[in-house]
Motif scaffolding. Structure first.
Motif, PDB file in Angstrom:
ATOM      1  N   VAL A 326       0.841  -1.218   0.000  1.00  0.00           N
ATOM      2  CA  VAL A 326       0.000   0.000   0.000  1.00  0.00           C
ATOM      3  C   VAL A 326       0.870   1.260   0.000  1.00  0.00           C
ATOM      4  O   VAL A 326       0.434   2.326   0.427  1.00  0.00           O
ATOM      5  N   TRP A 327       2.082   1.133  -0.480  1.00  0.00           N
ATOM      6  CA  TRP A 327       3.044   2.235  -0.471  1.00  0.00           C
ATOM      7  C   TRP A 327       3.151   2.816   0.934  1.00  0.00           C
ATOM      8  O   TRP A 327       3.184   2.077   1.895  1.00  0.00           O
ATOM      9  N   SER A 328       3.165   4.142   1.054  1.00  0.00           N
ATOM     10  CA  SER A 328       3.328   4.757   2.383  1.00  0.00           C
ATOM     11  C   SER A 328       2.123   5.626   2.717  1.00  0.00           C
ATOM     12  O   SER A 328       2.260   6.717   3.276  1.00  0.00           O
ATOM     13  N   SER A 329       0.940   5.153   2.374  1.00  0.00           N
ATOM     14  CA  SER A 329      -0.294   5.907   2.597  1.00  0.00           C
ATOM     15  C   SER A 329      -0.408   6.367   4.049  1.00  0.00           C
ATOM     16  O   SER A 329      -0.097   5.626   4.982  1.00  0.00           O
ATOM     17  N   GLN A 330      -0.890   7.621   4.214  1.00  0.00           N
ATOM     18  CA  GLN A 330      -1.095   8.192   5.552  1.00  0.00           C
ATOM     19  C   GLN A 330      -2.512   8.729   5.735  1.00  0.00           C
ATOM     20  O   GLN A 330      -2.797   9.391   6.728  1.00  0.00           O
ATOM     21  N   THR A 331      -3.385   8.466   4.789  1.00  0.00           N
ATOM     22  CA  THR A 331      -4.700   9.104   4.728  1.00  0.00           C
ATOM     23  C   THR A 331      -5.760   8.077   4.311  1.00  0.00           C
ATOM     24  O   THR A 331      -5.444   6.902   4.113  1.00  0.00           O
ATOM     25  N   PRO A 332      -7.018   8.502   4.121  1.00  0.00           N
ATOM     26  CA  PRO A 332      -8.049   7.567   3.634  1.00  0.00           C
ATOM     27  C   PRO A 332      -7.844   7.097   2.202  1.00  0.00           C
ATOM     28  O   PRO A 332      -8.583   6.238   1.724  1.00  0.00           O
ATOM     29  N   ILE A 333      -6.857   7.655   1.511  1.00  0.00           N
ATOM     30  CA  ILE A 333      -6.477   7.156   0.182  1.00  0.00           C
ATOM     31  C   ILE A 333      -5.456   6.045   0.384  1.00  0.00           C
ATOM     32  O   ILE A 333      -4.355   6.283   0.888  1.00  0.00           O
ATOM     33  N   ILE A 334      -5.830   4.827   0.017  1.00  0.00           N
ATOM     34  CA  ILE A 334      -4.927   3.684   0.214  1.00  0.00           C
ATOM     35  C   ILE A 334      -4.778   2.942  -1.115  1.00  0.00           C
ATOM     36  O   ILE A 334      -5.696   2.247  -1.565  1.00  0.00           O
ATOM     37  N   PRO A 335      -3.621   3.087  -1.779  1.00  0.00           N
ATOM     38  CA  PRO A 335      -3.391   2.361  -3.026  1.00  0.00           C
ATOM     39  C   PRO A 335      -3.010   0.919  -2.746  1.00  0.00           C
ATOM     40  O   PRO A 335      -2.390   0.617  -1.720  1.00  0.00           O
ATOM     41  N   VAL A 336      -3.398   0.035  -3.641  1.00  0.00           N
ATOM     42  CA  VAL A 336      -2.975  -1.369  -3.565  1.00  0.00           C
ATOM     43  C   VAL A 336      -2.271  -1.687  -4.879  1.00  0.00           C
ATOM     44  O   VAL A 336      -2.899  -1.719  -5.945  1.00  0.00           O
ATOM     45  N   VAL A 337      -0.963  -1.900  -4.812  1.00  0.00           N
ATOM     46  CA  VAL A 337      -0.158  -2.088  -6.019  1.00  0.00           C
ATOM     47  C   VAL A 337      -0.383  -3.485  -6.583  1.00  0.00           C
ATOM     48  O   VAL A 337      -0.294  -4.488  -5.861  1.00  0.00           O
ATOM     49  N   ILE A 338      -0.673  -3.554  -7.892  1.00  0.00           N
ATOM     50  CA  ILE A 338      -0.924  -4.825  -8.574  1.00  0.00           C
ATOM     51  C   ILE A 338       0.229  -5.193  -9.496  1.00  0.00           C
ATOM     52  O   ILE A 338       0.632  -6.349  -9.579  1.00  0.00           O
ATOM     53  N   GLY A 339       0.770  -4.212 -10.221  1.00  0.00           N
ATOM     54  CA  GLY A 339       1.899  -4.504 -11.115  1.00  0.00           C
ATOM     55  C   GLY A 339       1.604  -4.115 -12.539  1.00  0.00           C
ATOM     56  O   GLY A 339       1.496  -2.941 -12.869  1.00  0.00           O
ATOM     57  N   GLU A 340       1.438  -5.102 -13.413  1.00  0.00           N
ATOM     58  CA  GLU A 340       1.231  -4.830 -14.829  1.00  0.00           C
ATOM     59  C   GLU A 340      -0.197  -4.357 -15.112  1.00  0.00           C
ATOM     60  O   GLU A 340      -1.136  -4.721 -14.397  1.00  0.00           O
ATOM     61  N   MET A 341      -0.336  -3.581 -16.184  1.00  0.00           N
ATOM     62  CA  MET A 341      -1.600  -2.929 -16.483  1.00  0.00           C
ATOM     63  C   MET A 341      -2.747  -3.910 -16.687  1.00  0.00           C
ATOM     64  O   MET A 341      -3.825  -3.759 -16.094  1.00  0.00           O
ATOM     65  N   MET A 342      -2.556  -4.936 -17.511  1.00  0.00           N
ATOM     66  CA  MET A 342      -3.658  -5.852 -17.795  1.00  0.00           C
ATOM     67  C   MET A 342      -4.044  -6.663 -16.558  1.00  0.00           C
ATOM     68  O   MET A 342      -5.227  -6.938 -16.338  1.00  0.00           O
ATOM     69  N   LYS A 343      -3.066  -7.010 -15.738  1.00  0.00           N
ATOM     70  CA  LYS A 343      -3.385  -7.710 -14.491  1.00  0.00           C
ATOM     71  C   LYS A 343      -4.202  -6.795 -13.584  1.00  0.00           C
ATOM     72  O   LYS A 343      -5.110  -7.251 -12.879  1.00  0.00           O
ATOM     73  N   CYS A 344      -3.890  -5.499 -13.613  1.00  0.00           N
ATOM     74  CA  CYS A 344      -4.635  -4.528 -12.817  1.00  0.00           C
ATOM     75  C   CYS A 344      -6.092  -4.476 -13.266  1.00  0.00           C
ATOM     76  O   CYS A 344      -7.011  -4.463 -12.433  1.00  0.00           O
ATOM     77  N   PHE A 345      -6.317  -4.443 -14.579  1.00  0.00           N
ATOM     78  CA  PHE A 345      -7.689  -4.432 -15.094  1.00  0.00           C
ATOM     79  C   PHE A 345      -8.437  -5.716 -14.701  1.00  0.00           C
ATOM     80  O   PHE A 345      -9.618  -5.680 -14.343  1.00  0.00           O
ATOM     81  N   GLN A 346      -7.765  -6.843 -14.776  1.00  0.00           N
ATOM     82  CA  GLN A 346      -8.396  -8.114 -14.396  1.00  0.00           C
ATOM     83  C   GLN A 346      -8.710  -8.136 -12.897  1.00  0.00           C
ATOM     84  O   GLN A 346      -9.764  -8.625 -12.483  1.00  0.00           O
ATOM     85  N   PHE A 347      -7.788  -7.598 -12.107  1.00  0.00           N
ATOM     86  CA  PHE A 347      -7.988  -7.523 -10.664  1.00  0.00           C
ATOM     87  C   PHE A 347      -9.204  -6.647 -10.353  1.00  0.00           C
ATOM     88  O   PHE A 347     -10.051  -7.003  -9.530  1.00  0.00           O
ATOM     89  N   TRP A 348      -9.265  -5.489 -11.020  1.00  0.00           N
ATOM     90  CA  TRP A 348     -10.403  -4.575 -10.838  1.00  0.00           C
ATOM     91  C   TRP A 348     -11.718  -5.280 -11.170  1.00  0.00           C
ATOM     92  O   TRP A 348     -12.695  -5.189 -10.416  1.00  0.00           O
TER      93      TRP A 348
END
Length: 414
Positions: A326-348
């Motif tokens: 989740v990188w170094s989030s400090q707020t209600p914005i919390i990213p979740v790193v997936i990696g490659e673009m198409m894998k990200c779309f499939q994950f979504w």
């Protein structure tokens, strides 16, 4: 009737549009995550494609967009002012409501004056290009929001970009700059993709060292973090040390528009000189009334900020324990790193199938190989909502080899 579908010739200027096929390709695969129409919403639950899903990708941080009080406030003023102002603030588009909101925001933010803009995007674009001219230098964080970038591009000032949150690089650039030039440091207060805070104490020290101005875009901070929701500088007790602070009404304030606060002389200059302010129609009355009511609720119900912080800590902690980056989030914005673009779309897509809506973010918005799903949370999310979101992430994360069953990350991403 002409057959427009058979068109085979077009101006060369449109070639780039005909060459752009990526969106159509992703749509054909059933993985397109953008421009999804919401058919109904109560804030935390939305209806998309006929299904109810938990909204975990909204900027409705305080959960006020569907609050009966903000809805009533918008409805009530329409009876007196109509649906729009049909003109700019400069000419026929100023209402007493605009002046009331400017006065209350200036007091709330502990600044001398405030000026409203029709959108948050226009606030930064229009203010930066106005305050910095050909004799000045803008020092801009490389991860700043697009509206800041555009503001620097249309300004006549020289723009120098420093490495993200790298204060040594910022200091070196200022040290090398023309000592006679006017200088202003511009940064997001909270970065919208990572959810991290700018290094404001160091920025204040550097700006004082070199006699620079300091401008913070607190779109994701005002009404979210800090003392009473006053934003990123108030987290460090440095409100008085920041010259200009901008914010938006499209997030915690459940409406649309933006504002800038600072010293009265500077704000009045921007009010009279900014093209984005002078030549844009003013905020409609219903929008202004919604913000006024949201500001009132923010101050009367501090539990919303407390709840939002509790939720952020809970989700950040549990996503990490599941093995997500989740990188170094400090707020209600919390990213979740997936990696490659198409894998990200499939994950979504699979998260959506599990009943959770988030935002897919891919290059160039993030570095190549670090596509992510951006989650963000509301004070009105229930514990049940949060646990269902975590269950969905665990199921989909294991399916796509992002994490294992023991809470270990399986991807090599910084």
């Amino acid at each position: 009737m002409a057959d427009t579908t058979a068109k085979t010739t077009y101006s060369k200027v449109f070639q780039k549009a005909y060459d752009f096929t990526k969106a159509d390709e992703i749509k054909e695969m059933g993985l397109y995550p953008y421009f999804k129409p919401l058919q109904a919403t109560d804030g935390t639950i939305v209806k998309i494609e006929g299904r109810d899903v938990i909204m975990a990708g909204s900027n409705n941080y305080l959960g006020l967009t569907n609050d009966p009080r903000t809805i009533k406030a918008a409805q009530d003023v329409i009876k007196f002012y109509g649906t729009g102002c049909t003109g700019s603030r400069y000419l026929n588009g100023t209402l007493d409501l605009h002046l009331e909101l400017e006065e209350k925001l200036a007091v709330f933010m502990n600044k001398e004056a405030c000026v409203l803009f029709s959108t948050g995007y226009q606030t930064n674009e229009g203010s930066i290009q106005t305050i910095a001219d050909r004799n000045d230098i803008i020092f801009s964080d490389k991860d700043n929001h697009a509206c800041i970038v555009v503001g620097t591009q249309v300004s006549n000032a020289k723009t120098v970009r420093y490495r993200h949150n790298d204060m040594d690089h910022l200091r070196n650039l200022l040290a090398k700059a023309d000592p006679d030039a006017g200088k202003i440091i511009v940064s997001d207060g909270v970065f919208s993709m990572s959810g991290t805070l700018a290094k404001i104490p160091e920025m204040v020290q550097i700006k004082n060292e070199f006699g620079a101005g300091l401008y913070l875009d607190d779109a994701h901070a005002v009404g979210v973090i800090g003392e009473g929701g006053r934003g990123s500088a108030s987290v460090f007790g440095l409100m008085d040390d920041v010259d200009l602070i901008s914010g938006t009404f499209s997030k915690s304030f459940a409406s649309l528009g933006g504002f800038l606060v600072g010293d009265r002389t500077v704000i009045e200059y921007i009010r009279h000189k900014s093209p984005a302010h002078i030549f844009s129609a003013s905020m409609p009355p219903a929008n202004v009334a919604t913000v006024l009511k949201s500001l009132e609720i923010l101050q009367e119900e501090p539990w919303r900020l407390q709840r939002l912080e509790e939720i952020s800590t809970y989700m950040r902690t549990n996503l990490k324990e599941l093995g997500f980056n989740v990188w170094s989030s400090q707020t209600p914005i919390i990213p979740v790193v997936i990696g490659e673009m198409m894998k990200c779309f499939q994950f979504w897509k699979d998260l959506f199938e599990e009943g959770v809506y988030v935002n897919a973010v891919v290059p160039p918005a993030v570095p190549r190989g670090q596509a992510l799903v951006r989650t963000s949370y509301m004070a009105t999310h229930t514990d049940e909502h949060l646990d269902r979101i975590l269950d969905a992430f665990r199921t989909v994360g294991i399916k796509h080899g992002i994490i294992d069953k023991n809470g270990k990350s399986l991807i090599d991403v910084e």
